[in-house]
Design a protein around this motif. Structure first.
Motif, mmCIF file in Angstrom:
data_model
loop_
_atom_site.group_PDB
_atom_site.id
_atom_site.type_symbol
_atom_site.label_atom_id
_atom_site.label_comp_id
_atom_site.label_asym_id
_atom_site.label_seq_id
_atom_site.Cartn_x
_atom_site.Cartn_y
_atom_site.Cartn_z
ATOM 1 N N VAL A 1 6.987 -5.836 -3.075
ATOM 2 C CA VAL A 1 7.595 -7.212 -3.177
ATOM 3 C C VAL A 1 8.654 -7.234 -1.998
ATOM 4 O O VAL A 1 8.623 -8.595 -1.684
ATOM 5 C CB VAL A 1 8.455 -6.756 -4.594
ATOM 6 C CG1 VAL A 1 9.297 -7.896 -4.852
ATOM 7 C CG2 VAL A 1 7.708 -6.597 -5.895
ATOM 8 N N ASP A 2 9.213 -6.418 -1.323
ATOM 9 C CA ASP A 2 9.885 -6.689 -0.362
ATOM 10 C C ASP A 2 9.395 -7.286 0.977
ATOM 11 O O ASP A 2 9.713 -8.138 1.709
ATOM 12 C CB ASP A 2 10.807 -5.297 0.294
ATOM 13 C CG ASP A 2 11.839 -5.041 -0.708
ATOM 14 O OD1 ASP A 2 12.294 -5.678 -1.681
ATOM 15 O OD2 ASP A 2 12.377 -3.598 -0.759
ATOM 16 N N LEU A 3 8.172 -6.819 1.157
ATOM 17 C CA LEU A 3 7.213 -7.358 2.203
ATOM 18 C C LEU A 3 6.930 -8.555 1.833
ATOM 19 O O LEU A 3 6.941 -9.467 2.751
ATOM 20 C CB LEU A 3 5.908 -6.219 2.311
ATOM 21 C CG LEU A 3 5.273 -6.701 3.589
ATOM 22 C CD1 LEU A 3 5.969 -6.557 4.894
ATOM 23 C CD2 LEU A 3 3.961 -5.837 3.495
ATOM 24 N N ARG B 1 1.819 1.424 -0.322
ATOM 25 C CA ARG B 1 3.180 1.170 -0.582
ATOM 26 C C ARG B 1 3.760 1.201 -2.154
ATOM 27 O O ARG B 1 2.825 1.025 -2.985
ATOM 28 C CB ARG B 1 3.388 -0.193 -0.050
ATOM 29 C CG ARG B 1 3.054 -0.543 1.464
ATOM 30 C CD ARG B 1 3.533 -1.786 2.082
ATOM 31 N NE ARG B 1 3.433 -1.917 3.249
ATOM 32 C CZ ARG B 1 2.442 -2.630 4.023
ATOM 33 N NH1 ARG B 1 1.654 -2.993 3.367
ATOM 34 N NH2 ARG B 1 2.316 -2.577 5.424
ATOM 35 N N SER B 2 5.010 1.531 -2.245
ATOM 36 C CA SER B 2 5.159 1.449 -3.493
ATOM 37 C C SER B 2 5.415 -0.133 -3.998
ATOM 38 O O SER B 2 5.582 -0.883 -3.210
ATOM 39 C CB SER B 2 6.760 2.084 -3.553
ATOM 40 O OG SER B 2 7.444 1.477 -3.040
ATOM 41 N N ARG B 3 5.616 -0.348 -5.267
ATOM 42 C CA ARG B 3 5.818 -1.498 -5.823
ATOM 43 C C ARG B 3 7.058 -2.295 -5.138
ATOM 44 O O ARG B 3 6.904 -3.419 -4.684
ATOM 45 C CB ARG B 3 5.863 -1.664 -7.326
ATOM 46 C CG ARG B 3 6.184 -2.769 -7.999
ATOM 47 C CD ARG B 3 5.440 -3.831 -7.726
ATOM 48 N NE ARG B 3 4.116 -3.727 -7.642
ATOM 49 C CZ ARG B 3 2.874 -4.563 -7.458
ATOM 50 N NH1 ARG B 3 3.324 -5.933 -6.852
ATOM 51 N NH2 ARG B 3 1.723 -4.253 -7.328
ATOM 52 N N ALA C 1 -0.101 -8.780 -4.695
ATOM 53 C CA ALA C 1 -0.956 -7.681 -4.001
ATOM 54 C C ALA C 1 -0.563 -7.305 -2.604
ATOM 55 O O ALA C 1 0.069 -8.149 -2.048
ATOM 56 C CB ALA C 1 -2.406 -8.233 -4.162
ATOM 57 N N ASP C 2 -0.658 -6.193 -2.342
ATOM 58 C CA ASP C 2 -0.240 -5.857 -0.749
ATOM 59 C C ASP C 2 -1.177 -6.277 0.187
ATOM 60 O O ASP C 2 -0.684 -6.982 1.015
ATOM 61 C CB ASP C 2 -0.039 -4.373 -1.012
ATOM 62 C CG ASP C 2 0.430 -3.868 0.458
ATOM 63 O OD1 ASP C 2 1.215 -4.697 1.332
ATOM 64 O OD2 ASP C 2 0.550 -2.537 0.752
ATOM 65 N N LEU C 3 -2.286 -5.915 -0.138
ATOM 66 C CA LEU C 3 -3.434 -6.323 1.097
ATOM 67 C C LEU C 3 -4.414 -7.306 0.760
ATOM 68 O O LEU C 3 -4.756 -7.503 -0.503
ATOM 69 C CB LEU C 3 -4.336 -4.821 1.274
ATOM 70 C CG LEU C 3 -3.463 -3.702 1.431
ATOM 71 C CD1 LEU C 3 -4.362 -2.378 1.816
ATOM 72 C CD2 LEU C 3 -2.733 -4.209 2.952
ATOM 73 N N VAL C 4 -4.925 -8.073 1.683
ATOM 74 C CA VAL C 4 -6.121 -9.016 1.579
ATOM 75 C C VAL C 4 -7.155 -8.618 0.742
ATOM 76 O O VAL C 4 -7.651 -9.025 -0.474
ATOM 77 C CB VAL C 4 -6.376 -9.714 2.856
ATOM 78 C CG1 VAL C 4 -7.638 -10.484 2.528
ATOM 79 C CG2 VAL C 4 -5.365 -10.275 3.464
#
Length: 710
Positions: free
Chosen positions: A542-544, A536-538, A658-661
């Motif tokens: 942030v939105d997620l 994903r993009s930055r 961070a996006d993922l665990v």
């Protein structure tokens, strides 16, 4: 009481069946929803299985490493062969500190060893602090589910119990009111507790780190506020490395509570000066686990991470509930774990408490093949039955009848002759004892007047085929059914376990582990084919994060750097927060207007309880789960700051998300190596222990506000 007898009683309780149907159906649906979000769920399951197996194949070395690392971090490690030995260790710590009351986190291991009863006998009261466990304790009841122990109680029953036990005659049966009653009752216990007792979901051998997953905040209270903490942990709870937690942080919450992440997950390593308990004891418990390890088929039960997913899909459990299993481990996992922990001396009917439909295997996050183990244990049960048991005698007679052609033909002739007085119109409606049980629910066809072999001889003449000699180990070979069963039964499971009176517990436990692994299991390769890097993009990340944090009832607001102070001021005003505790290194631009900021200079729990809230930063956040993570670093302060006050206001930098665990776990590696405690926070504290109605705010902060700065 055997399982069939206990199940018969449970099936007559219509209210219990309604409670179970609602609860298991709701949890199944929640789990399916969050599991369905992950495109790599099966890859995570495969990795989880391999990681647990990898830790078991050299369990002795990993336990020694864990002991070394915990000791180096200021903790003390104890080894306990049996339940009594473990209880004695915990009671001894309490006596050494003059403690007559301990606060306790929900722990199946401590229930297994009957720790509460042992402490009571030693003059120490153990106070259960999980809402469901408190209900069980006040009602002198027993648990019926791993995740929701009071699943068999409805709100009216809980209201009556609290009104009577807590002297609250005007209490309503609304879940919010019941949760508040528990909060008020336990708050005094938490703030004055000198000793806490916990279990452990996992322990990391390479760092000496222990962790607890929970939702209500009582786990944080018990592992943070007391001066002394004792953790009782089964030896199978080990993982080798911190990196391994990137898998289990995804598998356990989604499989158990049906959430992307538990509201609270706490990690600690030994003793952290000035933050949390200043004395830590880790009790490593065997209590039959080395016997389970010795069984090459049954040892996979030690992979279990206590998620309870198998209970929620089991057609047997959903109708009879947990009490029918007469064990702290109910459902399919209990059916394979309880008998093995007792060396097959108890729970012998439990391997039959299953339809073998396989649903439990399909949902198990670590791929325990429960149906296979059930069948294996049934063989062990039969093998250890006395020869005079009717079923065993019948099976041996059948074995002999099928051992050769001549014996089979003799059995056919005997059956024809013996059935003549019993047959009616081609059926045998009732056999004499001890075979009468077979015909209580079915008819038996009358043996034919002429067998196929007899017809063949009459039509074609006597055959020339000779009896073939059976191969050793096959039907008719030298090894009969008893011998085959005995070969599958591990010697270590039946061997008496040493006690502290017979030798050093540490040496005895390590010796049994090495004996159990004498078959030299092959090294395990861990497949890491799950997602480890974001695509994903930055802005998408942030939105997620904002979306997922909001779904877990956190209030999320975004602010540019020049707007940060104003955003914090408005949130404090909206909350009505006038006095906030803050870490000593809080940045000046984070100071809201019109709010008294109280620096943490070693504030006591009672001091923190008088404040309106806490304002901190965080180490990082995780977009996919909506989680913020504290590691005691910059602008975060001690763990108690974000635990005791009823409001937590947290600043999250966009760059820290961070996006993922797995990405978050990698970033936290340095903090763990330094021995800093970690707290994963996903929304306010919550409970679903009352008819699965979610109530926000139990023992941790009721309100979480997050400001994304950037």
């Amino acid at each position: 009481m055997s399982f069939p007898d206990a199940a018969s009683v449970a099936l007559r309780d219509s209210q219990l069946r309604r409670n179970l149907a609602k609860a298991t159906g709701t949890i199944r649906a929640k789990r399916a929803s969050v599991v369905g979000e992950l495109p790599d769920w099966q890859e995570l399951r495969s990795a989880g299985r391999a990681l647990k197996d990898r830790s078991l194949v050299d369990l002795d070395a990993q336990l020694e490493l864990l002991e070394e690392r915990v000791s180096a971090a200021g903790g003390q490690v104890h080894w306990a062969n049996e339940a009594d030995e473990a209880c004695s260790i915990v009671a001894g710590v309490a006596r050494a500190h003059g403690v007559d009351e301990v606060v306790k986190v929900k722990s199946i291991a401590t229930d297994e060893i009957k720790l509460n009863e042992a402490l009571a006998a030693a003059g120490v009261q153990a106070v259960e602090t999980d809402l469901a466990e408190l209900i069980i304790q006040l009602g002198d009841d027993v648990q019926s589910h791993i995740l929701v122990p009071a699943i068999h109680k409805n709100r009216a029953e809980i209201r009556d119990l609290f009104a009577r036990s807590l002297d609250l005659p005007d209490l309503s049966d609304e879940p919010e009111a019941l949760a508040e009653a528990a909060r008020v009752h336990l708050r005094r216990k938490f703030l004055s507790a000198r000793m806490g007792v916990s279990g452990a979901n996992f322990a990391v051998a390479e760092t000496g780190t222990v962790c607890v997953f929970e939702s209500e905040g009582n786990g944080r209270m018990c592992t943070t506020l007391p001066e002394v903490l004792v953790t009782v942990m089964g030896v199978e709870k080990l993982v080798r490395s911190w990196q391994d937690m990137e898998v289990f942080l995804q598998l356990l919450p989604r499989s158990s509570t049906g959430e992307r992440m538990n509201p609270y997950t706490s990690f600690w390593t030994g003793v952290r000066p000035g933050d949390g308990p200043q004395e830590f004891h880790l009790v490593l418990l065997d209590n039959g686990r080395t016997g389970v390890l010795a069984d090459q088929v049954g040892r996979q039960a030690l992979r279990c991470i206590r998620c309870s997913a198998c209970l929620n899909v089991c057609p047997v459990y959903s109708r009879v509930g947990g009490h029918a299993y007469e064990s702290v481990y109910p459902g399919p996992i209990g059916a394979i774990l309880t008998p093995q922990l007792h060396g097959m001396s108890e729970g012998r009917s439990l391997p039959y408490a299953s339809s073998l439909c396989g649903a439990c295997y399909e949902v198990c996050p670590v791929e325990i093949d429960i149906p296979r183990v059930l069948v294996h244990l049934r063989g062990r049960v039969v093998d250890t039955e006395p020869a005079w048991k009717p079923e065993k005698a019948a099976m041996r007679a059948m074995y002999r009848a099928f051992a050769s052609r001549r014996s089979f033909e003799r059995a056919q002739r005997a059956a024809r002759l013996g059935s003549r007085p019993l047959a009616r119109r081609g059926r045998i409606p009732r056999l004499p004892w001890p075979l009468s049980g077979w015909t209580e629910t079915r008819d038996l066809p009358e043996p034919p007047a002429e067998t196929f072999r007899d017809w063949w001889r009459r039509e074609r003449g006597e055959g020339r085929a000779r009896d073939e000699k059976p191969v050793d180990g096959e039907i008719g070979g030298k090894r009969g059914p008893r011998d085959l069963g005995a070969a599958a039964t591990p010697d270590a499971a039946a061997a008496p376990r040493a006690t502290s009176q017979n030798g050093d517990a540490r040496r005895a436990m390590l010796g049994r582990i090495r004996q159990a692994l004498a078959d030299r299991p092959a090294p395990v390769e861990v497949p890491r084919e799950y997602r480890r890097r974001s695509e994903r993009s930055r802005p998408e990340i942030v939105d997620l994060f904002a979306e997922r944090a909001g779904e877990y009832r956190a209030t999320v607001r975004r602010a540019a750097p020049q707007e940060l102070r104003q955003a914090l001021t408005e949130l404090c005003r909206h909350r009505g927060a006038r006095r906030l505790t803050v870490p000593a290194d809080l940045p000046p631009q984070w100071r809201p207007d019109g709010v008294e900021l109280v620096p943490d200079t070693g504030l006591l729990p009672n001091d923190l309880d008088t404040l309106d809230g806490a304002l901190t930063g965080c180490a990082l956040a995780i977009a996919e789960t909506g989680t913020i993570v504290l590691d005691g670093g910059f602008a975060q302060g001690r763990r108690a700051l974000t635990l005791v006050p009823d409001y937590h206001l947290c600043v999250v930098s966009e760059d820290s998300i961070a996006d993922l665990v797995p990405e978050a776990v990698e970033r936290l590696e340095a903090a763990v190596a330094e021995g800093r405690p970690l707290t994963f926070i996903s929304g306010p504290s919550a409970t679903s222990d009352i008819e699965l109605n979610r109530v926000e705010g139990v023992h941790g902060p009721r309100t979480l506000h997050v400001v994304i700065a950037g």
